[in-house]
Write a protein that holds these residues in place. Structure first.
Motif, short mmCIF file in Angstrom:
data_model
loop_
_atom_site.label_atom_id
_atom_site.label_comp_id
_atom_site.label_asym_id
_atom_site.label_seq_id
_atom_site.Cartn_x
_atom_site.Cartn_y
_atom_site.Cartn_z
N ASP A 46 0.85 -1.19 0.00
CA ASP A 46 0.00 0.00 0.00
C ASP A 46 0.88 1.24 0.00
O ASP A 46 1.58 1.48 -0.96
N ASP A 47 0.89 1.98 1.06
CA ASP A 47 1.61 3.25 1.12
C ASP A 47 3.12 3.07 1.26
O ASP A 47 3.58 2.17 1.95
N ILE A 48 3.85 3.96 0.61
CA ILE A 48 5.29 4.09 0.81
C ILE A 48 5.52 5.54 1.20
O ILE A 48 5.07 6.46 0.52
N LYS A 49 6.22 5.74 2.33
CA LYS A 49 6.50 7.12 2.75
C LYS A 49 7.83 7.17 3.48
O LYS A 49 8.28 6.18 4.06
N LEU A 50 8.47 8.33 3.40
CA LEU A 50 9.71 8.56 4.13
C LEU A 50 9.34 9.14 5.48
O LEU A 50 8.77 10.23 5.56
N ASP A 51 9.65 8.41 6.52
CA ASP A 51 9.39 8.88 7.89
C ASP A 51 10.62 9.68 8.31
O ASP A 51 11.66 9.12 8.61
N ASP A 52 10.46 10.99 8.32
CA ASP A 52 11.57 11.87 8.63
C ASP A 52 11.14 12.93 9.64
O ASP A 52 11.67 14.02 9.67
N ASP A 53 10.15 12.59 10.46
CA ASP A 53 9.60 13.61 11.34
C ASP A 53 9.88 13.36 12.82
O ASP A 53 9.22 13.92 13.68
N ARG A 54 10.86 12.53 13.11
CA ARG A 54 11.18 12.24 14.50
C ARG A 54 12.54 12.83 14.82
O ARG A 54 13.55 12.35 14.32
N PRO A 55 12.59 13.87 15.65
CA PRO A 55 13.89 14.46 16.00
C PRO A 55 14.83 13.40 16.60
O PRO A 55 14.40 12.51 17.31
#
Length: 92
Positions: A46-55
């Motif tokens: 299904d979805d592919i996303k770049l998780d880049d929102d965790r400091p």
């Protein structure tokens, strides 16, 4: 005092990491990620996303509901540069 206060505000702004939002892959990134998923035996996802929102954490590609044929679904995490599998978790 105003100079000190301004300097402190600037220092705090610079030292606090800004969280970016997750993003979808570019066309070229998607093609490369899908090739990797197929090489691992997955036939759909299904979805592919770049998780880049965790400091303070490294970014990672998150693939939701990857499937091998009619088998169970898995959430897969890939390292962005090498596409090394970081984690595979069964998604029941």
């Amino acid at each position: 005092m105003k100079v000190f206060t301004a300097a402190m505000l600037i220092a705090m702004t610079v030292s606090v990491p800004v969280a970016a939002k997750d993003r979808a892959p570019t066309r070229a990134e998607r093609d490369t990620i899908e090739k990797k998923l197929r090489s691992l035996g997955y036939t759909s996802w299904d979805d592919i996303k770049l998780d880049d929102d965790r400091p303070y954490h490294q970014p990672k590609w998150e693939i939701d509901d990857a499937r091998k044929g009619n088998g169970p679904r898995f959430d897969v995490e890939l390292e962005p540069r090498t596409l090394k599998v970081l984690q595979t978790e069964r998604d029941d």
